[in-house]
Design an enzyme around this catalytic site. Structure first.
Site, PDB file in Angstrom:
ATOM      1  N   LYS A  68       0.850  -1.205   0.000  1.00 10.25           N
ATOM      2  CA  LYS A  68       0.000   0.000   0.000  1.00 10.25           C
ATOM      3  C   LYS A  68       0.879   1.247   0.000  1.00 10.25           C
ATOM      4  CE  LYS A  68      -1.656   1.525   4.079  1.00 10.25           C
ATOM      5  NZ  LYS A  68      -1.343   2.938   4.418  1.00 10.25           N
ATOM      6  N   ASN A  69       1.907   1.264   0.878  1.00  4.02           N
ATOM      7  CA  ASN A  69       2.692   2.486   1.068  1.00  4.02           C
ATOM      8  C   ASN A  69       3.699   2.727  -0.034  1.00  4.02           C
ATOM      9  OD1 ASN A  69       1.159   2.890   3.275  1.00  4.02           O
ATOM     10  ND2 ASN A  69       2.745   2.395   4.775  1.00  4.02           N
ATOM     11  N   CYS A  89      -5.031  12.149  12.792  1.00  3.52           N
ATOM     12  CA  CYS A  89      -5.668  10.836  12.870  1.00  3.52           C
ATOM     13  C   CYS A  89      -5.340  10.256  14.244  1.00  3.52           C
ATOM     14  CB  CYS A  89      -5.178   9.933  11.746  1.00  3.52           C
ATOM     15  SG  CYS A  89      -3.450   9.586  11.870  1.00  3.52           S
ATOM     16  N   ARG A 127      -0.560  14.942  12.393  1.00  2.00           N
ATOM     17  CA  ARG A 127       0.171  14.570  11.172  1.00  2.00           C
ATOM     18  C   ARG A 127       0.592  15.858  10.433  1.00  2.00           C
ATOM     19  NH1 ARG A 127      -1.017   9.178  10.085  1.00  2.00           N
ATOM     20  NH2 ARG A 127       0.815   9.159   8.767  1.00  2.00           N
ATOM     21  N   ASP A 151       4.811   0.706  12.141  1.00  2.00           N
ATOM     22  CA  ASP A 151       3.588   0.079  11.630  1.00  2.00           C
ATOM     23  C   ASP A 151       3.432  -1.367  12.095  1.00  2.00           C
ATOM     24  OD1 ASP A 151       3.648   1.752   8.380  1.00  2.00           O
ATOM     25  OD2 ASP A 151       3.110   2.431  10.395  1.00  2.00           O
ATOM     26  N   ARG A 155      -8.616  -0.430   4.851  1.00  2.00           N
ATOM     27  CA  ARG A 155      -7.777   0.613   4.234  1.00  2.00           C
ATOM     28  C   ARG A 155      -6.424   0.042   3.833  1.00  2.00           C
ATOM     29  NH1 ARG A 155      -6.428   5.218   7.822  1.00  2.00           N
ATOM     30  NH2 ARG A 155      -5.104   5.536   6.007  1.00  2.00           N
TER      31      ARG A 155
HETATM   32  C1  EPZ Z   1       4.342   6.961   6.232  1.00  2.00           C
HETATM   33  O1  EPZ Z   1       3.557   8.015   6.748  1.00  2.00           O
HETATM   34  C2  EPZ Z   1       3.424   5.749   6.191  1.00  2.00           C
HETATM   35  N1  EPZ Z   1       2.264   6.031   5.335  1.00  2.00           N
HETATM   36  C3  EPZ Z   1       2.937   5.411   7.605  1.00  2.00           C
HETATM   37  O2  EPZ Z   1       2.164   4.210   7.513  1.00  2.00           O
HETATM   38  C4  EPZ Z   1       4.150   5.147   8.488  1.00  2.00           C
HETATM   39  O3  EPZ Z   1       3.725   4.897   9.812  1.00  2.00           O
HETATM   40  C5  EPZ Z   1       5.081   6.374   8.463  1.00  2.00           C
HETATM   41  O4  EPZ Z   1       5.444   6.678   7.100  1.00  2.00           O
HETATM   42  C6  EPZ Z   1       6.355   6.140   9.263  1.00  2.00           C
HETATM   43  O5  EPZ Z   1       7.053   5.035   8.726  1.00  2.00           O
HETATM   44  C7  EPZ Z   1       2.407   5.965   3.999  1.00  2.00           C
HETATM   45  O6  EPZ Z   1       3.486   5.714   3.481  1.00  2.00           O
HETATM   46  C8  EPZ Z   1       1.173   6.221   3.178  1.00  2.00           C
HETATM   47  P1  EPZ Z   1       6.303  10.410   8.261  1.00  2.00           P
HETATM   48  P2  EPZ Z   1       4.138   9.538   6.701  1.00  2.00           P
HETATM   49  O7  EPZ Z   1       6.207  11.688   7.515  1.00  2.00           O
HETATM   50  O8  EPZ Z   1       5.069   9.706   5.574  1.00  2.00           O
HETATM   51  C9  EPZ Z   1       6.614  13.602  11.722  1.00  2.00           C
HETATM   52  C10 EPZ Z   1       0.320   2.820   7.796  1.00  2.00           C
HETATM   53  O9  EPZ Z   1      -0.103   2.288   8.832  1.00  2.00           O
HETATM   54  N2  EPZ Z   1       6.444  14.601  10.644  1.00  2.00           N
HETATM   55  O10 EPZ Z   1       7.437   9.482   7.942  1.00  2.00           O
HETATM   56  O11 EPZ Z   1       2.961  10.448   6.804  1.00  2.00           O
HETATM   57  C11 EPZ Z   1       5.370  12.755  11.908  1.00  2.00           C
HETATM   58  O12 EPZ Z   1       4.444  13.415  12.754  1.00  2.00           O
HETATM   59  C12 EPZ Z   1       0.767   4.261   7.845  1.00  2.00           C
HETATM   60  O13 EPZ Z   1       0.438   2.248   6.676  1.00  2.00           O
HETATM   61  C13 EPZ Z   1       6.610  15.953  10.951  1.00  2.00           C
HETATM   62  O14 EPZ Z   1       6.885  16.331  12.091  1.00  2.00           O
HETATM   63  O15 EPZ Z   1       4.943   9.610   8.062  1.00  2.00           O
HETATM   64  C14 EPZ Z   1       5.937  11.508  12.534  1.00  2.00           C
HETATM   65  O16 EPZ Z   1       6.132  11.711  13.910  1.00  2.00           O
HETATM   66  C15 EPZ Z   1       0.479   4.916   9.189  1.00  2.00           C
HETATM   67  N3  EPZ Z   1       6.467  16.876   9.942  1.00  2.00           N
HETATM   68  C16 EPZ Z   1       7.293  11.346  11.843  1.00  2.00           C
HETATM   69  O17 EPZ Z   1       7.616  12.644  11.336  1.00  2.00           O
HETATM   70  C17 EPZ Z   1       6.185  16.504   8.654  1.00  2.00           C
HETATM   71  O18 EPZ Z   1       6.093  17.396   7.772  1.00  2.00           O
HETATM   72  C18 EPZ Z   1       7.301  10.358  10.695  1.00  2.00           C
HETATM   73  O19 EPZ Z   1       6.246  10.711   9.832  1.00  2.00           O
HETATM   74  C19 EPZ Z   1       6.018  15.135   8.366  1.00  2.00           C
HETATM   75  C20 EPZ Z   1       6.162  14.205   9.370  1.00  2.00           C
END
Ligand code: EPZ
Length: 423
Positions: free
Chosen positions: A22-23, A115, A120, A306, A398
């Site tokens: 998915k990701n 969420c 996020r 995850d 999802r």
């Molecule tokens: C991706 O989300 C995945 N989703 C998530 O999987 C996964 O948990 C996450 O990466 C971490 O591995 C998809 O790929 C669609 P991040 P993403 O930006 O990219 C902070 C699932 O269950 N952050 O890597 O949105 C954020 O709050 C989902 O399949 C900021 O502070 O996550 C978090 O603490 C859930 N500012 C950390 O970084 C930003 O601009 C990592 O988030 C962006 C993120």
């Protein structure tokens, strides 16, 4: 809203085929916006998040066709505004910003909501766009990005919680069509980022370093259509390994990439399980009891956030006390209260769950919340006494393709109850 009933006590055995990631599929589908030529993508899983992404692409004017696991997209004439009513359903919609900015120098996307796993933010995405000479505005619930010309530069995208996966994807996509060279320091190194980079390179992009913390992208004039198969879903694979660890005798997963499962396999071996690894298969056998673990979630190649909820469900069976610390999404513990309703003995200390193992779980009606927490409740139901009723299974749909059918195929007594749609 459908629910899933899990009748505990059955042993799992046999083999299951893992779906495409998915990701990985989500950003790759967004990347088709970077060219006017058709792109053909295979092994796209049948998930509601994928359905939402295809809706967004269609709304933006792309022609989208789906034939079982293959999706064809041609985005020859596209709009650059993704509206709230579609975006609100899936925060990963934010990854259309990068390709729209790269192709058309502007984009407006409704801000992704928060969420249950926590706030996020997208500040790191905006930091990257600004480093490419784009202006970013957040107004009336939308984020707008625009640039007269995109200029490559060197930037660091790491935040206080580490790298950003979709932020790295967004900047990499925009940078493929920017002037000059872009260097992303502090980049995410997840396999899904590498899969996206490989797709972009097939489209004619010039990218080096994907899979490391430093990715460099040399801008080109335009990109062309291509064909690609999405990598296997390492989190679905990990989820089924935990199902096998909880209720299995011997279970084989087919169509996996064992290299992407290294931290998960290591954790399960440390917990006492036997894993037999082949080129694209992995077999897990139980070997008596479950040993307690100290787990910390980290960005790839560390133990994935995850998989945290699923491991909490497993460690209820451990002979001793385990500690699971969440460093990526420190609030990601929605599953704990539901597992405790099933009899688990777990305390939360800040971002650490302390799990007192060897507790017998009993089936109960539980509420699904985030995608992975919901899967963890289904897994717990496999070994709970009696029936576990998991409500709001749309969360699970999802990210998991037919999880009930796949588990039933391994011998679980599990059924989906379709709730009549409210009139
Ligand atoms: C991706 O989300 C995945 N989703 C998530 O999987 C996964 O948990 C996450 O990466 C971490 O591995 C998809 O790929 C669609 P991040 P993403 O930006 O990219 C902070 C699932 O269950 N952050 O890597 O949105 C954020 O709050 C989902 O399949 C900021 O502070 O996550 C978090 O603490 C859930 N500012 C950390 O970084 C930003 O601009 C990592 O988030 C962006 C993120």
């Amino acid at each position: 809203m459908d629910k899933i009933l899990v009748h505990g006590g059955r042993r799992l055995s046999g083999s299951v085929r893992i779906s495409g990631s998915k990701n990985s599929a989500l950003p790759i589908l967004a990347a088709t916006l970077l060219t006017a030529e058709p792109c053909v993508i295979h092994c796209v899983p049948d998930l509601s998040d994928i359905h939402y992404m295809l809706q967004i692409l269609s709304h933006l004017g792309a022609q989208v066709e789906r034939a079982s696991g293959t999706v064809t997209v041609q985005a020859d004439k596209i709009k650059t505004v993704a509206p709230y009513e579609i975006v609100r359903k899936m925060r990963a919609s934010v990854c259309v910003l990068g390709p729209l900015l790269g192709r058309h120098r502007e984009a407006k996307v409704s801000l992704p909501g928060g969420c249950v796993i926590g706030d996020r933010p997208i500040d790191l995405h905006l930091r990257g766009f600004r480093a490419l000479n784009a202006a970013c505005r957040v107004e009336a619930g939308d984020v707008k990005v625009f640039a007269d010309e995109l200029r490559g530069s060197t930037m660091n995208l790491e935040g206080k919680q580490g790298p950003t996966v979709l932020g790295t994807d967004n900047i990499m996509m925009a940078a493929t069509l920017a002037e000059g060279v872009t260097v992303i320091e502090g980049a995410a190194a997840e396999p899904e980022v590498v899969d996206l980079a490989n797709f972009l390179i097939k489209m004619g992009a010039k990218i080096e370093g994907a899979g490391t913390r430093r990715i460099s992208i040399e801008g080109v004039k335009q990109l062309h259509g291509t064909e690609h198969s999405v990598i296997p879903d390492r989190i679905e694979a990990g989820t089924f390994l935990v199902a096998a660890a909880l209720a299995g005798t011997e279970v084989t997963l087919r169509r996996v990439n064992p290299d992407h499962l290294f931290s998960i396999s290591n954790a399960l071996k440390e917990a006492g399980f036997i894993l037999e690894i082949q080129r694209d298969q992995i077999t897990l056998r139980s070997n008596g009891g479950v040993r307690p673990l100290e787990l910390i979630t980290e960005p790839y190649p560390g133990f994935p956030t995850d998989m945290q909820a699923q491991m909490c469900a497993l460690l209820n069976r451990a002979n001793g006390v385990s500690r699971v610390t969440e460093t990526v999404f420190p609030q990601r513990f929605m599953h704990i209260s539901e597992l405790k309703r099933m009899g688990a003995s777990i305390e939360l200390e800040g971002a650490t769950a302390i799990i007192h193992g060897a507790t017998e779980l009993s089936g109960a009606p539980v509420m699904a919340s985030d995608l992975r927490a919901s899967a963890a409740l289904v897994l717990a139901g496999l070994v709970a006494e009696g029936v576990t009723e998991v409500n709001r299974v749309y969360h699970i749909d999802r990210g998991y393709e037919s999880i009930d059918e796949k588990l039933a195929g391994l011998g679980a007594h599990i059924e989906r109850v379709k709730e009549p749609r409210p009139r």
